[in-house]
Design a protein around this motif. Structure first.
Motif, PDB file in Angstrom:
ATOM      1  N   THR A   1      -5.686   1.623  -6.722  1.00  0.00           N
ATOM      2  CA  THR A   1      -6.732   2.567  -5.921  1.00  0.00           C
ATOM      3  C   THR A   1      -7.226   1.869  -4.650  1.00  0.00           C
ATOM      4  OG1 THR A   1      -7.762   3.088  -8.174  1.00  0.00           O
ATOM      5  CG2 THR A   1      -9.168   3.496  -6.432  1.00  0.00           C
ATOM      6  N   GLN A   2      -7.357   0.586  -4.575  1.00  0.00           N
ATOM      7  CA  GLN A   2      -7.855   0.006  -3.519  1.00  0.00           C
ATOM      8  C   GLN A   2      -6.882  -0.042  -2.394  1.00  0.00           C
ATOM      9  OE1 GLN A   2      -8.945  -3.982  -4.912  1.00  0.00           O
ATOM     10  NE2 GLN A   2     -11.105  -3.266  -5.324  1.00  0.00           N
ATOM     11  N   LEU A   3      -5.702  -0.191  -2.756  1.00  0.00           N
ATOM     12  CA  LEU A   3      -4.524   0.022  -1.694  1.00  0.00           C
ATOM     13  C   LEU A   3      -4.332   1.188  -1.017  1.00  0.00           C
ATOM     14  CD1 LEU A   3      -1.643  -2.227  -3.668  1.00  0.00           C
ATOM     15  CD2 LEU A   3      -2.750  -2.797  -1.436  1.00  0.00           C
TER      16      LEU A   3
ATOM     17  N   GLU B   1      -5.724   4.856   3.531  1.00  0.00           N
ATOM     18  CA  GLU B   1      -6.142   6.046   3.971  1.00  0.00           C
ATOM     19  C   GLU B   1      -7.207   5.765   5.194  1.00  0.00           C
ATOM     20  OE1 GLU B   1      -6.516   9.317   0.502  1.00  0.00           O
ATOM     21  OE2 GLU B   1      -7.765   7.682   0.360  1.00  0.00           O
ATOM     22  N   ALA B   2      -7.898   4.511   4.999  1.00  0.00           N
ATOM     23  CA  ALA B   2      -8.868   3.957   6.020  1.00  0.00           C
ATOM     24  C   ALA B   2      -8.067   3.870   7.157  1.00  0.00           C
ATOM     25  CB  ALA B   2      -9.525   2.948   5.409  1.00  0.00           C
ATOM     26  N   ARG B   3      -7.000   2.964   7.099  1.00  0.00           N
ATOM     27  CA  ARG B   3      -5.997   2.684   8.284  1.00  0.00           C
ATOM     28  C   ARG B   3      -5.450   3.807   8.852  1.00  0.00           C
ATOM     29  NH1 ARG B   3      -3.035  -1.308  10.547  1.00  0.00           N
ATOM     30  NH2 ARG B   3      -1.189  -0.674  11.524  1.00  0.00           N
TER      31      ARG B   3
ATOM     32  N   ALA C   1       0.946  -1.069   0.020  1.00  0.00           N
ATOM     33  CA  ALA C   1      -0.119  -0.056   0.104  1.00  0.00           C
ATOM     34  C   ALA C   1       0.945   1.265  -0.005  1.00  0.00           C
ATOM     35  CB  ALA C   1      -1.037   0.078   1.212  1.00  0.00           C
ATOM     36  N   MET C   2       1.861   1.176   0.883  1.00  0.00           N
ATOM     37  CA  MET C   2       2.849   2.424   0.872  1.00  0.00           C
ATOM     38  C   MET C   2       3.594   2.701  -0.506  1.00  0.00           C
ATOM     39  SD  MET C   2       4.339   2.438   4.695  1.00  0.00           S
ATOM     40  CE  MET C   2       5.056   0.967   4.769  1.00  0.00           C
ATOM     41  N   THR C   3       3.960   1.421  -1.113  1.00  0.00           N
ATOM     42  CA  THR C   3       4.301   1.428  -2.374  1.00  0.00           C
ATOM     43  C   THR C   3       3.639   1.968  -3.510  1.00  0.00           C
ATOM     44  OG1 THR C   3       6.027  -0.433  -1.912  1.00  0.00           O
ATOM     45  CG2 THR C   3       5.747   0.139  -4.190  1.00  0.00           C
ATOM     46  N   ALA C   4       2.431   1.562  -3.364  1.00  0.00           N
ATOM     47  CA  ALA C   4       1.551   2.249  -4.487  1.00  0.00           C
ATOM     48  C   ALA C   4       1.218   3.696  -4.240  1.00  0.00           C
ATOM     49  CB  ALA C   4       0.072   1.463  -4.276  1.00  0.00           C
ATOM     50  N   PHE C   5       0.938   4.085  -2.840  1.00  0.00           N
ATOM     51  CA  PHE C   5       0.781   5.304  -2.477  1.00  0.00           C
ATOM     52  C   PHE C   5       1.913   6.396  -3.155  1.00  0.00           C
ATOM     53  CE2 PHE C   5       1.862   8.908   0.386  1.00  0.00           C
ATOM     54  CZ  PHE C   5       0.980   9.811   0.084  1.00  0.00           C
ATOM     55  N   ALA C   6       3.225   6.018  -2.880  1.00  0.00           N
ATOM     56  CA  ALA C   6       4.293   6.630  -3.240  1.00  0.00           C
ATOM     57  C   ALA C   6       4.209   6.931  -4.736  1.00  0.00           C
ATOM     58  CB  ALA C   6       5.587   5.914  -2.518  1.00  0.00           C
ATOM     59  N   ARG C   7       3.981   5.944  -5.370  1.00  0.00           N
ATOM     60  CA  ARG C   7       4.071   5.728  -6.882  1.00  0.00           C
ATOM     61  C   ARG C   7       3.091   6.690  -7.412  1.00  0.00           C
ATOM     62  NH1 ARG C   7       7.266   2.406  -9.740  1.00  0.00           N
ATOM     63  NH2 ARG C   7       8.353   2.433  -7.721  1.00  0.00           N
ATOM     64  N   VAL C   8       1.947   6.864  -6.854  1.00  0.00           N
ATOM     65  CA  VAL C   8       0.824   7.591  -7.311  1.00  0.00           C
ATOM     66  C   VAL C   8       1.217   9.068  -7.088  1.00  0.00           C
ATOM     67  CG1 VAL C   8      -1.587   8.377  -6.775  1.00  0.00           C
ATOM     68  CG2 VAL C   8      -1.190   6.091  -6.998  1.00  0.00           C
ATOM     69  N   VAL C   9       1.868   9.392  -5.944  1.00  0.00           N
ATOM     70  CA  VAL C   9       2.367  10.685  -5.886  1.00  0.00           C
ATOM     71  C   VAL C   9       3.257  11.090  -6.866  1.00  0.00           C
ATOM     72  CG1 VAL C   9       3.568  12.214  -4.277  1.00  0.00           C
ATOM     73  CG2 VAL C   9       1.771  10.649  -3.310  1.00  0.00           C
TER      74      VAL C   9
ATOM     75  N   VAL D   1      -6.853   9.225   7.529  1.00  0.00           N
ATOM     76  CA  VAL D   1      -6.342  10.449   6.979  1.00  0.00           C
ATOM     77  C   VAL D   1      -6.650  10.373   5.386  1.00  0.00           C
ATOM     78  CG1 VAL D   1      -4.445  12.074   6.414  1.00  0.00           C
ATOM     79  CG2 VAL D   1      -4.765  11.490   8.665  1.00  0.00           C
ATOM     80  N   LYS D   2      -7.009  11.717   4.643  1.00  0.00           N
ATOM     81  CA  LYS D   2      -7.046  11.789   3.342  1.00  0.00           C
ATOM     82  C   LYS D   2      -5.536  12.121   2.909  1.00  0.00           C
ATOM     83  CE  LYS D   2      -9.913  13.551  -0.387  1.00  0.00           C
ATOM     84  NZ  LYS D   2     -11.125  14.567  -0.807  1.00  0.00           N
ATOM     85  N   LEU D   3      -5.109  11.089   2.097  1.00  0.00           N
ATOM     86  CA  LEU D   3      -3.725  11.488   1.537  1.00  0.00           C
ATOM     87  C   LEU D   3      -3.829  12.021   0.147  1.00  0.00           C
ATOM     88  CD1 LEU D   3      -2.469   7.835   2.480  1.00  0.00           C
ATOM     89  CD2 LEU D   3      -1.948  10.122   3.643  1.00  0.00           C
TER      90      LEU D   3
END
Length: 305
Positions: free
Chosen positions: A34-36, A41-43, A6-14, A46-48
């Motif tokens: 998207t789901q990751l 965010e749910a965990r 999930a963190m990897t996916a978030f970083a790559r989206v940014v 916070v809205k990232l």
């Protein structure tokens, strides 16, 4: 939820500004990416990211979290590489892009020694002179000549390419060798044009002698955006070239190119290894950059003057 995924996916989206591009670079579906991020965010509660139909923007909380995530993922990567003596060597895949003549003349002949030193590294090497979107194409670093103006990149100055003017005997059989740089600008002489990726214009030459300086653009019959094609056009007699010495040396020795205007000097071209500003330098990337710097110390050392 796999927090690492999930963190990897978030970083790559940014970094890419897009769920679609992030998913492509991670080789997962857009839905999975998207789901990751949604699960993350749910965990965190916070809205990232702010999502619209056209773009994705990171929130203030997301930006702060991103900086920590990048460091954490890089630290984890380095930790896994150093768990035991057997795995202490950097390992994994690097995606890089380098100019075609540099790859052919300098990097490829030296690559067996690099592989012997770091046998667990796998390199995906793009060989081109085009402008690369490092983040969008998920490229770890590029090697490029010239001044860097992209503020989103960090760069290490690894060498200075000494330049000279050359022409093939076939060209000089048609045109007398120039005795002054102005002849290349104002006469029937022709150059081979090199199209600079950032501007789409031909790269000029700055010649100096005794405090005087002249910038030569020249006129061309053919202009190209690849270093090997540029050299080939010059060898075919299509015009005057300004070349790094490492590209010209063997052809001069073989009589295929002749130096011109040797009492004038061209400004050296700085060579950089560039990578995204916000990307942590992993051990894999670090040893690759150090290797490029070692090679340039031999072939194109930094001009301390």
């Amino acid at each position: 939820m796999d927090r690492f995924e999930a963190m990897t996916a978030f970083a790559r989206v940014v970094e890419t500004g897009s769920f679609t591009k992030a998913a492509e670079t991670l080789q997962i579906s857009r839905t999975s990416a998207t789901q990751l991020v949604q699960q993350l965010e749910a965990r965190l509660r916070v809205k990232l990211l702010n999502r619209t139909t056209r773009k994705v923007n990171v929130t203030a909380d997301g930006a702060a979290y991103y900086e920590r995530v990048v460091r954490l993922l890089a630290d984890l990567d380095d930790t896994e590489s150093g768990l035991s003596q057997a795995s202490a060597q950097p390992k994994g895949k690097l995606k890089v892009d380098v100019p075609s003549p540099l790859a052919r003349i300098i990097l490829m002949p030296a690559l067996p020694a690099f592989h012997a030193r770091y046998p667990e590294l796998q390199i995906d090497m793009g060989v081109s002179d085009r402008t690369i979107d490092l983040i969008g194409e998920s490229v770890d670093c590029v090697v490029r000549g010239g001044e860097l103006t992209d503020q989103s990149l960090r760069a290490r100055h690894v060498g200075d390419l000494q330049l000279g003017l050359y022409a093939a005997p076939a060209y000089l059989a048609r045109m007398p060798a120039p005795t002054h740089p102005a002849e290349l600008e104002n006469s029937a002489h022709r150059i081979v044009g090199f199209l600079w990726g950032r501007t789409g214009k031909t790269y000029p030459a700055v010649l100096r002698r005794d405090g005087a300086a002249m910038t030569i653009q020249g006129r061309y019959v053919i202009a190209v955006d690849d270093g090997n094609a540029y050299l080939a056009a010059g060898l075919a007699g299509m015009g005057v070239l300004w070349l790094p010495q490492y590209m010209a040396r063997q052809h001069v020795a073989d009589g295929e190119l002749l130096p011109l205007l040797q009492d004038w000097h061209l400004d050296p071209m700085p060579l950089h290894v560039a990578y995204p500003q916000n990307r942590y330098v992993s051990s894999r990337l670090r040893v690759f950059i150090d290797w490029i710097a070692e090679l340039m110390e031999e072939h194109a050392p930094i001009d301390r003057h």
